[in-house]
Design an enzyme around this catalytic site. Structure first.
Site, mmCIF file in Angstrom:
data_model
loop_
_atom_site.group_PDB
_atom_site.id
_atom_site.type_symbol
_atom_site.label_atom_id
_atom_site.label_comp_id
_atom_site.label_asym_id
_atom_site.label_seq_id
_atom_site.Cartn_x
_atom_site.Cartn_y
_atom_site.Cartn_z
ATOM 1 C CG ASP A 43 -1.673 1.233 1.468
ATOM 2 O OD1 ASP A 43 -1.854 1.995 0.490
ATOM 3 O OD2 ASP A 43 -2.116 1.461 2.617
ATOM 4 C CG ASN A 45 -3.246 5.232 -1.266
ATOM 5 O OD1 ASN A 45 -3.286 4.299 -0.460
ATOM 6 N ND2 ASN A 45 -4.217 5.488 -2.119
ATOM 7 C CG ASP A 51 -1.448 1.727 -3.624
ATOM 8 O OD1 ASP A 51 -0.262 1.379 -3.802
ATOM 9 O OD2 ASP A 51 -1.801 2.492 -2.686
ATOM 10 C CG ASP A 229 -12.703 -14.824 -12.865
ATOM 11 O OD1 ASP A 229 -11.955 -15.269 -11.986
ATOM 12 O OD2 ASP A 229 -13.899 -14.525 -12.664
ATOM 13 C CD GLU A 299 -10.829 -19.371 -11.768
ATOM 14 O OE1 GLU A 299 -10.936 -19.588 -10.548
ATOM 15 O OE2 GLU A 299 -11.672 -18.705 -12.383
HETATM 16 C C1 GLC Z 1 -12.685 -16.797 -9.862
HETATM 17 C C2 GLC Z 1 -11.812 -15.932 -8.997
HETATM 18 C C3 GLC Z 1 -12.496 -15.741 -7.691
HETATM 19 C C4 GLC Z 1 -13.803 -15.029 -7.942
HETATM 20 C C5 GLC Z 1 -14.656 -15.790 -8.936
HETATM 21 C C6 GLC Z 1 -15.770 -14.936 -9.463
HETATM 22 O O1 GLC Z 1 -12.809 -18.059 -9.341
HETATM 23 O O2 GLC Z 1 -10.548 -16.505 -8.879
HETATM 24 O O3 GLC Z 1 -11.718 -15.014 -6.786
HETATM 25 O O4 GLC Z 1 -14.523 -14.877 -6.739
HETATM 26 O O5 GLC Z 1 -13.923 -16.203 -10.057
HETATM 27 O O6 GLC Z 1 -15.273 -13.966 -10.331
#
Ligand code: GLC
Length: 580
Positions: A43, A45, A51, A229, A299
């Protein structure tokens, strides 16, 4: 010392599982990629939340560690209902984290140090504060604005029942009902996660065009790639059919980690539909139209591994996270099974294997591996839960990490694991922020315990996380011993281990190497032993020490080796790299 007496010292006789890359490939094939969780890294700030300038100021930590790239979890405009995974504007930085100029400065400073930068893309859902969702609510039923999301009429005479029986991954129903301007109840909208995260309708071409443009926005700025994601969730089965399974991101692997069909979790009509692949083919064409070898990582909590490999076919993503490895626990047969299945599946499509042990969604492996049943994956821990054995967990975590970093392919390191940070297992419920804690009505602790701010200086307020000691989550006192300033200068610290391992990995080209199981341990219930180029990686998960061949040249060890019975031996829960 029974093993020393009864087992021959390991010879280099071995069975090849994976061949070395003929040439050094693209950077992402063997990269070590460090995950920065911006709100908890540093951090600058003083508001207690990390950040972008804080990250820029600490880039030399990553250079000293020796990673090739960093992946930044979301820093976009967001009401922060799910720590930034609820994006309100995909083309701007949230003031909490800084400005676009701060991002550009971070990118430039990273590139100047030879470190690549991967950003997070959240395409399954937006924030409910996104302009599109606000427009959809205002425009009403049947409008093109609503057609960007999954609005449906409810079931039952008055539409008072949700359109189907899906549950949110964070707990509770996956549908929320809207209210019409006059106050009467209206349509429902789908959210696989929090009600503040409405799912987009990826059958709508407008959604596709928008995200292709978002990709270009960040590619034009110079990013090296994207972590995508919920990459397995964007397309839902036609008609959104009922499903009685339990919706979850994590799923059970079979005990041997092989290509078993999964039982529940991520196999429902909201996950891994064939239609997602066309999206990635279109994105790949965009990335390929840029110079600089840009890459995408999925992911996707998908099993079996042969099914996950479909995301990394030559015209799709470059990588997918290997969560089967993360969930394999501390079991030699299971780890071997996952490693072998990973190469089998990925070699078939020409993609590198990837490895990961921790991230911002799971209990840190320094604590997870100290639980009585490490293969169980609780969603966070309460102080009232059985607590991990911290010393055992750290010992195993160091051994697991050294095993991971000795494997060919690309590895992911989550911020703090290079310090051996434990999970915070006694957070006060009053400070918890994860929506999963609230939506399960406190049944699950959630993920806050793995997201606690980094300790930089043992003697400073908030361990140097922020200038005046503010921290959005309190750090446990155990963090003092793990602070960066302590570990950098302590021989044998976890930071020292990672730094040495990464330098050795690079010098020996282990990331592009081959893999063969050492014959003598091929079915051993306690030992994982492999040869990568001319380096042997041996992890002893059992109780008895394992003797090394006479004259073995030790390159790295995750713990002290013993020197009894005229032989150097690898004790329990320890990994060693050596040249025989
Ligand atoms: C993925 C992310 C997680 C998030 C979810 C919804 O699994 O890694 O942190 O809560 O997607 O976006």
């Amino acid at each position: 010392m029974t093993r020393i007496d009864s087992t021959p010292a390991p010879s280099t006789e071995a069975v090849t599982v994976h061949a070395a890359s003929a040439t050094e490939g693209s950077w992402w094939r063997d990269a070590v990629i460090y995950q920065v969780y911006p709100r908890s890294f540093a951090d600058a700030n003083g508001d207690g939340v990390g950040d972008l300038p804080g990250i820029t100021a600490h880039l030399d930590h990553l250079v000293e560690l020796g990673v090739d790239a960093l992946w930044l979890s979301p820093f976009y405009r967001s009401p922060q209902k799910d720590a930034g995974y609820d994006v309100a504007d995909y083309r701007d930085v949230d003031p909490l984290f800084g400005t676009l100029a701060d991002f550009d400065a971070l990118l430039e400073a990273a590139h100047a140090r030879g470190v690549r930068v991967v950003v997070d893309l959240v395409p399954n859902h937006t924030s409910d504060q996104h302009a599109w969702f606000q427009a959809a609510l205002a425009a009403g039923e049947g409008s093109p604005e609503r057609a960007r999301y999954l609005f449906r009429e409810g079931r039952g005479a008055g539409g008072e029942e949700p359109p189907n029986n899906w549950q949110s991954i964070f707990g509770g129903p996956a549908w929320t009902r809207t209210t019409r301007p006059g106050g009467t109840p209206g349509q429902w909208y789908l959210h696989l996660f929090d009600s503040s995260q409405p799912d987009l309708d990826w059958s709508n071409p407008e959604v596709r065009t928008e995200f292709e443009d978002v990709l270009r926005f960040w590619l034009d700025r110079g990013v090296d790639g994207f972590r995508v994601d919920v990459a397995h969730g964007m397309v839902k089965a036609d008609g959104l059919p009922d499903w009685d399974g339990h919706v979850a991101m994590v799923d059970g692997t079979e005990a041997d980690g092989t290509d078993a069909v999964n039982g529940s979790g991520n196999s429902g009509p909201m996950f891994d539909q064939d239609g997602v692949h066309e999206i990635y083919r279109a994105w790949r064409r965009i990335l390929d139209s840029y110079d600089g070898d840009r890459a995408m990582v999925a992911e996707a909590w998908v099993e079996p591994l042969s099914r996950l490999a479909r995301y990394v076919r030559p015209d799709e993503m470059h990588q997918a996270f290997n969560f089967s490895f993360l969930v394999a626990g501390w079991d030699a047969a299971r780890l071997r099974g996952v490693v072998e299945s990973s190469f089998k599946a990925n070699d078939a499509v020409g993609a590198p294997a990837t490895w990961v042990l921790s991230n911002h969604d799971v209990v840190r492996h320094a604590s997870r591996l100290g639980l009585a049943e490490p293969e169980n994956r609780p969603n966070g821990l309460f102080a009232t839960d059985p607590q991990p054995d911290a010393a055992l967990g750290l010992r195993r975590a160091r051994a697991a990490s050294l095993l991971m970093l000795g494997l060919p392919g690309s590895s992911y390191v989550y911020q703090g694991e290079e310090l051996g940070l434990p999970e915070h297992t006694s957070l006060d419920d009053a400070v918890r922020q994860d929506p999963a804690f609230f939506r399960t009505r406190g049944a699950e602790a959630g993920r806050d315990g793995c997201r606690v701010p980094m300790p930089w200086e043992a003697g400073a307020p908030a361990y140097g996380f922020s200038p005046d000691g503010a921290a959005w989550l309190p750090q446990p006192s155990s963090y003092a011993a793990h602070a960066v300033d302590v570990e950098r200068t302590t021989p044998g610290s976890t930071f020292d281990l990672y730094r040495t391992a990464l330098a050795t990995r690079k010098a020996e080209h282990l990331g592009t190497g081959d893999l063969a199981w050492l014959d003598v341990f091929a079915d051993d219930p306690h030992v994982v032993a492999l040869r990568n180029r001319d380096v042997v990686v041996l992890a002893n998960l059992g109780g008895a020490p394992v003797a090394l061949p006479t004259g073995a040249e030790i390159l790295v060890a995750s713990g002290e080796l013993t020197d009894d019975a005229d032989a150097v031996a690898v004790p329990s829960d320890t990994t060693v790299w050596y040249r025989a």
